[in-house]
Design an enzyme around this catalytic site. Structure first.
Site, mmCIF file in Angstrom:
data_model
loop_
_atom_site.group_PDB
_atom_site.id
_atom_site.type_symbol
_atom_site.label_atom_id
_atom_site.label_comp_id
_atom_site.label_asym_id
_atom_site.label_seq_id
_atom_site.Cartn_x
_atom_site.Cartn_y
_atom_site.Cartn_z
ATOM 1 N N GLU A 51 0.880 -1.175 0.000
ATOM 2 C CA GLU A 51 0.000 0.000 0.000
ATOM 3 C C GLU A 51 0.914 1.221 0.000
ATOM 4 O OE1 GLU A 51 -2.603 0.657 3.406
ATOM 5 O OE2 GLU A 51 -3.644 2.288 2.391
ATOM 6 N N ASP A 76 4.811 4.813 3.859
ATOM 7 C CA ASP A 76 4.480 6.238 3.925
ATOM 8 C C ASP A 76 5.678 6.958 4.548
ATOM 9 O OD1 ASP A 76 1.472 7.797 3.782
ATOM 10 O OD2 ASP A 76 3.110 8.875 4.758
ATOM 11 N N ASP A 125 -2.052 12.201 -2.979
ATOM 12 C CA ASP A 125 -2.218 13.636 -3.249
ATOM 13 C C ASP A 125 -2.322 13.798 -4.765
ATOM 14 O OD1 ASP A 125 -1.825 14.244 -0.488
ATOM 15 O OD2 ASP A 125 0.308 13.894 -0.785
ATOM 16 N N ASP A 159 -10.547 10.028 -4.354
ATOM 17 C CA ASP A 159 -11.718 10.903 -4.413
ATOM 18 C C ASP A 159 -11.593 11.870 -5.589
ATOM 19 O OD1 ASP A 159 -9.495 11.915 -2.611
ATOM 20 O OD2 ASP A 159 -10.566 13.759 -3.141
#
Ligand SMILES: C[S@@+](CC[C@H](N)C(=O)[O-])C[C@H]1O[C@@H](n2cnc3c(N)ncnc32)[C@H](O)[C@@H]1O
Length: 243
Positions: A51, A76, A125, A159
């Site tokens: 991920e 991350d 992002d 999104d």
């Protein structure tokens, strides 16, 4: 820095499943587990799923619980966010989870060719002004193609309708097709019972505001050299909420 953040950074150092290599070490050379993740980290030959930009690692942790026959690694750069996933996986004694605190940019220093079967890019992002920074840009996809198994799978959940369209334009420009695409994965309860029902922290914010969530799944050929789509304008189009 807030007290909470300092406490999390300190606790991060105690988590066996969280790796925090120095960026310059990965920039200049290879991580010690490169090519050895199966044997030395997980002790099995099960498929490895990443991920990327995992934040709190919701997909990493939830998929690990649902698929004990696969290994999951969240990456991350933000330690305070990773703490959440690392803490949950440690407390719940999940043996098929790891996290790495670093930049995705150096992912080819961490995994060997063919070591990874699948990737999830969750709510990256959108980087409207800087295509090269998008985690689904050809620059990044070319890196991923060096570590994926033959026809490894990429899942992009976002999104941003524009990022979704951009990713489709990248595929079209490079004569690649997608397996599945949706502009609104949760519409009418469509995600129920599938892995798409898992929601990340960012996703929850947009779902609560009534915004549609997009999903794209495609296969990436090994060692590919994808190029940017010409003339794609990434405007700051804001989708309308469903309600
Ligand atoms: C919008 S947040 C989404 C986090 C999480 N996936 C979610 O859905 O809640 C984007 C995440 O990507 C991480 N990120 C962005 N660029 C990155 C890079 N080049 N390497 C590693 N992490 C990166 C950020 O630190 C941040 O946690």
């Amino acid at each position: 820095m807030g007290k909470n953040k300092i406490a999390r950074f300190k606790e991060n150092e105690t988590f066996e499943l969280l790796h925090q290599p120095a960026f310059m070490d990965l920039y200049k050379g290879d991580f010690s587990l490169k090519g050895r993740w199966h044997k030395e980290s997980f002790g099995n030959e099960n498929p490895i799923v990443l991920e990327l930009g995992c934040g709190r690692g919701e997909y990493t942790v939830e998929l690990a619980k649902r698929f004990p026959g696969k290994n999951f690694i969240g990456i991350d750069v933000k330690g305070a966010r990773l703490w959440r996933g690392a803490k949950t996986a440690t407390v719940e004694k999940l043996k098929n989870v790891s996290f790495i605190r670093t930049r995705v940019d150096v992912v080819t220093s961490i995994f060997a060719e063919g070591e990874v079967s699948e990737l999830w890019i969750t709510f990256p992002d959108p980087q409207p002004a800087r295509a090269r920074k998008r985690l689904c840009a050809p620059l990044f996809l070319n890196r991923y193609s060096k570590l994926l198994t033959k026809n490894g799978t990429v899942h992009l959940k976002t999104d941003s309708q524009m990022l979704h369209e951009y990713a489709k334009a990248v595929l079209a420009k490079n004569n690649l097709t997608y397996v599945f695409a949706s502009n609104d994965v949760h519409a009418g309860g469509a995600s129920k019972g599938s892995v798409l029902e898992i929601q990340t922290a960012y996703e929850k914010i947009f779902v609560d505001r009534g915004f549609p969530i997009t999903y794209l799944q495609f296969h990436l050929p090994q060692r590919t050299a994808l190029v940017e789509p010409e003339g794609f304008t990434f405007d700051m189009h804001v989708p309308k909420a469903r309600r």
